[in-house]
Design a protein around this motif. Structure first.
Motif, PDB file in Angstrom:
ATOM      1  N   LYS A 479       0.804  -1.226   0.000  1.00 14.59           N
ATOM      2  CA  LYS A 479       0.000   0.000   0.000  1.00 14.59           C
ATOM      3  C   LYS A 479       0.834   1.272   0.000  1.00 14.59           C
ATOM      4  CE  LYS A 479      -3.929  -2.099   2.457  1.00 14.59           C
ATOM      5  NZ  LYS A 479      -4.790  -1.996   3.654  1.00 14.59           N
ATOM      6  N   ARG A 553      -8.438   6.373  18.366  1.00 10.44           N
ATOM      7  CA  ARG A 553      -8.653   6.817  16.989  1.00 10.44           C
ATOM      8  C   ARG A 553      -9.488   8.096  16.915  1.00 10.44           C
ATOM      9  NH1 ARG A 553     -10.905   2.712  12.536  1.00 10.44           N
ATOM     10  NH2 ARG A 553     -12.572   2.505  14.076  1.00 10.44           N
ATOM     11  N   LYS A 602       1.256   3.565   8.707  1.00  7.41           N
ATOM     12  CA  LYS A 602       0.145   2.634   8.465  1.00  7.41           C
ATOM     13  C   LYS A 602      -1.088   3.033   9.282  1.00  7.41           C
ATOM     14  CE  LYS A 602       0.515  -0.784   6.457  1.00  7.41           C
ATOM     15  NZ  LYS A 602       0.175  -1.068   5.045  1.00  7.41           N
ATOM     16  N   ARG A 603      -0.849   3.409  10.527  1.00  2.00           N
ATOM     17  CA  ARG A 603      -1.979   3.736  11.398  1.00  2.00           C
ATOM     18  C   ARG A 603      -2.697   4.992  10.920  1.00  2.00           C
ATOM     19  NH1 ARG A 603      -2.008   5.964  17.643  1.00  2.00           N
ATOM     20  NH2 ARG A 603      -4.283   6.086  17.801  1.00  2.00           N
ATOM     21  N   THR A 605      -2.770   6.224   8.002  1.00  4.73           N
ATOM     22  CA  THR A 605      -3.458   5.945   6.739  1.00  4.73           C
ATOM     23  C   THR A 605      -4.844   5.379   7.005  1.00  4.73           C
ATOM     24  OG1 THR A 605      -1.379   5.542   5.579  1.00  4.73           O
ATOM     25  CG2 THR A 605      -3.370   4.631   4.590  1.00  4.73           C
ATOM     26  N   GLU A 606      -4.925   4.478   7.951  1.00  2.00           N
ATOM     27  CA  GLU A 606      -6.206   3.839   8.245  1.00  2.00           C
ATOM     28  C   GLU A 606      -7.100   4.708   9.117  1.00  2.00           C
ATOM     29  OE1 GLU A 606      -7.242   1.043   6.839  1.00  2.00           O
ATOM     30  OE2 GLU A 606      -5.350   1.054   5.730  1.00  2.00           O
ATOM     31  N   ASP A 607      -6.514   5.369  10.129  1.00  2.00           N
ATOM     32  CA  ASP A 607      -7.334   6.080  11.118  1.00  2.00           C
ATOM     33  C   ASP A 607      -7.839   7.431  10.630  1.00  2.00           C
ATOM     34  OD1 ASP A 607      -6.943   3.945  12.723  1.00  2.00           O
ATOM     35  OD2 ASP A 607      -5.784   4.981  14.269  1.00  2.00           O
ATOM     36  N   SER A 609      -7.140   8.618   7.246  1.00  2.00           N
ATOM     37  CA  SER A 609      -7.049   8.669   5.780  1.00  2.00           C
ATOM     38  C   SER A 609      -5.912   9.570   5.297  1.00  2.00           C
ATOM     39  CB  SER A 609      -8.386   9.139   5.180  1.00  2.00           C
ATOM     40  OG  SER A 609      -9.420   8.242   5.512  1.00  2.00           O
ATOM     41  N   THR A 611      -2.565  10.177   3.464  1.00  2.00           N
ATOM     42  CA  THR A 611      -1.918   9.425   2.382  1.00  2.00           C
ATOM     43  C   THR A 611      -0.630  10.078   1.894  1.00  2.00           C
ATOM     44  OG1 THR A 611      -3.251  10.586   0.716  1.00  2.00           O
ATOM     45  CG2 THR A 611      -4.125   8.493   1.572  1.00  2.00           C
ATOM     46  N   THR A 714       0.523   6.661   0.354  1.00  2.00           N
ATOM     47  CA  THR A 714      -0.102   5.417   0.791  1.00  2.00           C
ATOM     48  C   THR A 714      -1.501   5.285   0.223  1.00  2.00           C
ATOM     49  OG1 THR A 714      -0.963   6.450   2.798  1.00  2.00           O
ATOM     50  CG2 THR A 714       1.192   5.407   2.945  1.00  2.00           C
ATOM     51  N   LYS A 716      -5.259   3.622   1.148  1.00  2.00           N
ATOM     52  CA  LYS A 716      -6.067   3.023   2.207  1.00  2.00           C
ATOM     53  C   LYS A 716      -6.759   1.762   1.718  1.00  2.00           C
ATOM     54  CE  LYS A 716      -9.480   3.999   5.771  1.00  2.00           C
ATOM     55  NZ  LYS A 716     -10.423   4.981   6.352  1.00  2.00           N
ATOM     56  N   HIS A 718      -7.580  -1.746  -0.424  1.00  2.00           N
ATOM     57  CA  HIS A 718      -6.831  -2.988  -0.550  1.00  2.00           C
ATOM     58  C   HIS A 718      -6.144  -3.077  -1.909  1.00  2.00           C
ATOM     59  CE1 HIS A 718      -5.686  -7.146  -0.097  1.00  2.00           C
ATOM     60  NE2 HIS A 718      -6.332  -7.460  -1.201  1.00  2.00           N
TER      61      HIS A 718
END
Length: 839
Positions: A479, A553, A602-603, A605-607, A609, A611, A714, A716, A718
């Motif tokens: 990613k 988060r 990584k966190r 990016t997910e928490d 958004s 990038t 990055t 988010k 898949h």
């Protein structure tokens, strides 16, 4: 099982008790086989009466006086007494006798051919308990032979789920000790021990007039060793060799590759190695003969000592066979004891790389020095770091002390001793300021014109080579897209000035009292830096990593909401390196910093958004393990109006002494400043009170001043990935030898969309019975050239008869236990199973 035998008995007896007249039936059970079951006997027209040796007279009275109408089965769990001692002899005479042959009943119930009834009778004692009998029945055997029955009896004793002598033997070896083995004691109790040793001979070729489990295990390990050793065995071991090596190799391979039993394999390996004095026997061998052998852990220790010896001789070109030292280390790490000695082999690989640069040289031109450092020389810093990261983790590293001394000498004296004076010669003409983008231009170059939200992660003291390691980790993530660059830090290369230079500014200033100002404002703490940042970018924020990692988060989302620029300050490396009691942990801190920054990206990016990231540092560092000698400390240069640190001095006048370079601060800061910064031209330090000496920064060196700039994008969502595949290259349709070598190829190089995979490969029969050893191959090659992704595996087949008319298969199982390959072959082994003779 027993309940079904009773059903048969009940059916027979119920026929006896039909009719109107009263019936008495005597059943003398000589061995008392049914004593536990008799109460469960279901009779329709009769009752069970238990006869005891001392109640015969009362029984006669009871049957002939007290109850003369009820039908009775008189059960006696002992042999019928002689007439002289049998008070019931006349009663028996006018009654009927019932005979129950347990062996016959079992044979009928199990569907065993009458010809095998003697083998059941031979082991009838085994069937004296319900639980053992039930375990035998639960095996659900379809085709009975003498061997099958005996193996099934052993399987029931060992509580296995299948009828397999290999599985029986595995339980015997793994579930108890070799001496006073409880399973052998159980076999002996039921007269199965002779059958066990006979099957050991059939399966493993082990013969001995006085067999023992310990000697059998010696035979297994020595036979396995012989197959993978390229030389002759020690003479004392030759008598232990078995002629059925294929079966032994398959068995031990399966044991050592099993997650469940590998620890027991290692226990046995250690016991055998001690008993047979393996280390002593191998001491005189050429190490080349052991390269492919993984039977004993001592082989790895032997090879590790050999490699260390070659490196101490600075023989970096040494080979064993066709393998270079790194190739040998990589191969051994993938073998059975690789997980135990991984750190040892990694250490040797890093040492090999450094020793290969023992005659280090670089350009006299600053541009050449920088290009060479970015392209290659930074790796020497990584090799040195990784060497100590391994060295410090090895519990007993005394055997590498001499190698450590050599590595230290090459890194400190030959590498740094050559590189740093040439680097610092570049200050004389101001060339260093033009070879790389400058750190004080960071905001204008990377942040000012960015339209998307950007997260800037500043990892204190993350030098260039550590940044490269982070970049490589990011590159491997499906990613992430990461671009690597570098910039030249300010001088002095220390936190206060470095952090200030990363902020937006028009002027950087070091005051007369040596405070650092950004556009006239101090920026020593988080709030002050945030205030400076917000003057240029109102929607911005500064935050400490340690605060961020503890937030939930929702709190992180609230913190980042509406922000255009976020500066995250991460302090793992400098925090450990700057403390006297933890400075030797700085290389561990580098690894942790890589993982923490990667995890943060990584966190976020997910928490939230996020990038768009930029990772950089305020400065780097120099670390050397050996304590500085007095000759490496520069004394007597400080003055009343000077600011002196171990690696730099700021003063109103340039220091005019050998071994010291002085640079105008105006050159560094880009505006008029009459002061000078003076630095050692080597890795020496100024003599100051307090603090550590292994870890230093603030001076002028590529390690301190070349800092990474990693731009990361990055995703988010898949990103589809697939496991790498392996394919059979050899065009094999028929197996004609008990030892067969096959070639395979890894389908694609491992990349961000093709992930590595571990495979187990072996041959099976049409019933999925394993008939060969099991090879484990880790498909993780990143080589783009197909021929470099080819590999060869050797298979050893069980020494048994094979049916040419039946299919056999080569199968491959991935690490998710999914079968990915099933290739049919014909087994046409002419002389399997002892050339057709039972010898």
């Amino acid at each position: 099982m027993a309940e079904l035998n009773l059903k048969q008995i009940a059916d027979k007896l119920n026929k006896e008790f039909t009719g109107e007249s009263r019936k008495l039936v005597f059943w003398y059970d000589d061995q008392g086989e049914f004593a536990e079951d008799i109460d469960a006997l279901e009779l329709q027209n009769a009752k069970v009466y238990r006869l005891e040796p001392d109640n015969q007279f009362y029984t006669k009275y009871f049957l002939e006086r007290l109850d003369r109408t009820t039908n009775y089965l008189i059960y006696a769990p002992f042999p019928k007494p002689p007439v002289r001692d049998n008070h019931l002899a006349d009663t028996v005479k006018y009654s009927k006798q019932f005979y129950a042959d347990r062996a016959s009943l079992l044979a009928v119930d199990l569907g065993i051919d009458e010809k095998h009834k003697p083998i059941i009778q031979k082991y009838i004692k085994f069937f004296g308990a319900k639980d053992r009998t039930r375990r035998f029945y639960d095996l659900e055997i379809e085709n009975f032979t003498e061997d099958v029955i005996e193996i099934a009896l052993m399987s029931a004793c060992c509580k296995t789920r299948t009828v397999s002598f290999e599985e029986v033997f595995r339980v015997v070896l793994t579930d108890d000790d070799l001496e006073q083995n409880k399973f052998l004691a159980e076999f002996d109790k039921y007269d199965l021990l002779p059958a066990f040793w006979r099957l050991c001979e059939q399966q493993f070729g082990y013969t001995d007039s006085d067999p023992s489990l310990e000697k059998l295990v010696h035979t297994l390990f020595i036979t396995y060793t012989d197959r993978y050793m390229e030389g002759e065995l020690p003479k004392a071991w030759v008598s232990l060799l078995s002629y059925k090596s294929g079966n032994i190799i398959a068995f031990l391979d399966n044991l050592m590759n099993s997650v469940l039993y590998r620890e027991r394999y290692r226990e046995l390996c250690g016991q055998v190695a001690e008993a047979l004095r393996v280390e002593e026997k191998f001491a005189s061998l050429d190490p080349e003969v052991l390269v492919d052998c993984e039977t004993f852990a001592v082989i790895d220790r032997f090879l590790i000592r050999w490699i260390a010896g070659r490196l101490l001789s600075e023989d970096s070109g040494a080979k064993l066979g066709s393998l270079t030292i790194p190739q040998l280390c990589e191969q051994r790490m993938k073998m059975h004891f690789g997980d135990i000695y991984k750190l040892h082999y990694e250490l040797l690989i890093q040492a090999w790389h450094l020793i290969g640069h023992a005659n280090y040289n670089c350009s006299n031109d600053v541009h050449g020095i920088v290009n060479q450092y970015l392209r290659n020389d930074h790796r020497l810093d990584s090799y040195y770091r990784c060497f100590y990261a391994c060295y410090d983790r090895i519990e007993d590293n005394a055997e590498f002390e001499a190698l450590r001394d050599l590595v230290e000498n090459i890194y400190s004296n030959e590498y740094l001793g050559t590189l740093l004076p040439k680097w610092n010669a570049g200050w004389s003409q101001g060339e260093l300021m033009s070879v790389l983008p400058l750190q004080r231009q960071f905001y204008s170059k990377y942040i000012r014109d960015v339209k998307d939200r950007v997260v800037v992660i500043i990892s204190d003291a993350m030098r260039y080579e550590t940044g490269r390691a982070l970049w490589s980790k990011l590159q491997d993530d499906k990613k992430c897209t990461a671009e690597m660059a570098a910039m030249l830090s300010v001088l002095p290369s220390y936190t206060r000035l470095g952090m200030a230079s990363l902020l937006p500014h028009k002027t950087l200033e070091i005051t007369e009292d040596y405070r650092v100002l950004v556009d006239g404002a101090t920026c020593d703490d988080l709030k002050q830096r945030e205030a400076v940042l917000q003057k240029v970018s109102p929607n911005s924020r500064c935050v400490q990593y340690d605060d961020l990692k503890s937030m939930k988060r929702d709190a992180v989302r609230q913190l980042f909401a509406g922000m255009d620029v976020i500066y995250v300050y991460h302090n793992q490396i400098d925090a450990r390196g700057d403390k006297l009691n933890t400075e030797n942990e700085v290389f561990f801190a580098c690894e942790e910093a890589i993982d923490e920054v990667f995890g943060l990206i990584k966190r976020l990016t997910e928490d939230v958004s996020a990038t768009n990231f930029i990772v950089t540092a305020d400065h780097g560092f120099i670390y050397k393990r050996d304590k500085l000698q007095e000759s490496e400390k520069i004394a007597g240069v400080s003055g009343k109006e000077s600011f002196v640190n171990r690696r730099f001095m700021i003063s109103k006048n340039a220091v005019q002494e050998d071994g010291i370079a002085s640079v105008p601060l105006s050159m560094i800061l880009g505006h008029e400043d009459p002061k000078f910064v003076s630095v050692p031209v080597s890795s020496h330090v100024f003599k100051v009170a307090g603090g550590g000496q292994n870890y230093v920064h603030g001076g002028s060196s590529p390690q301190e001043m070349i800092v990474p700039v990693i731009q990361v994008k990055t995703e988010k969502g898949h990103k589809e990935t697939r496991p790498v595949q392996i394919m059979l290259v050899s065009m094999v349709q028929k197996i004609t030898n008990l030892i067969t070598t096959l070639d395979f190829i890894q389908s694609d190089p491992v990349s961000d969309v093709v992930k590595g995979m571990s495979y187990k490969l072996y041959f099976v029969s049409e019933d999925n019975e394993k008939i060969s050893n099991e090879n484990t191959y880790v498909a993780d090659s990143k080589d783009t050239e197909p021929h470099k992704r080819m590999f060869r595996l050797r298979f050893n087949f069980k020494n048994q008869l094979y049916d040419k008319s039946k299919p056999y298969y080569l199968i491959a199982i991935d690490d998710k236990n999914v079968e990915v390959l099933r290739h049919p072959v014909v087994m046409d082994v002419a002389f399997a199973n002892d050339f057709g003779f039972n010898v």
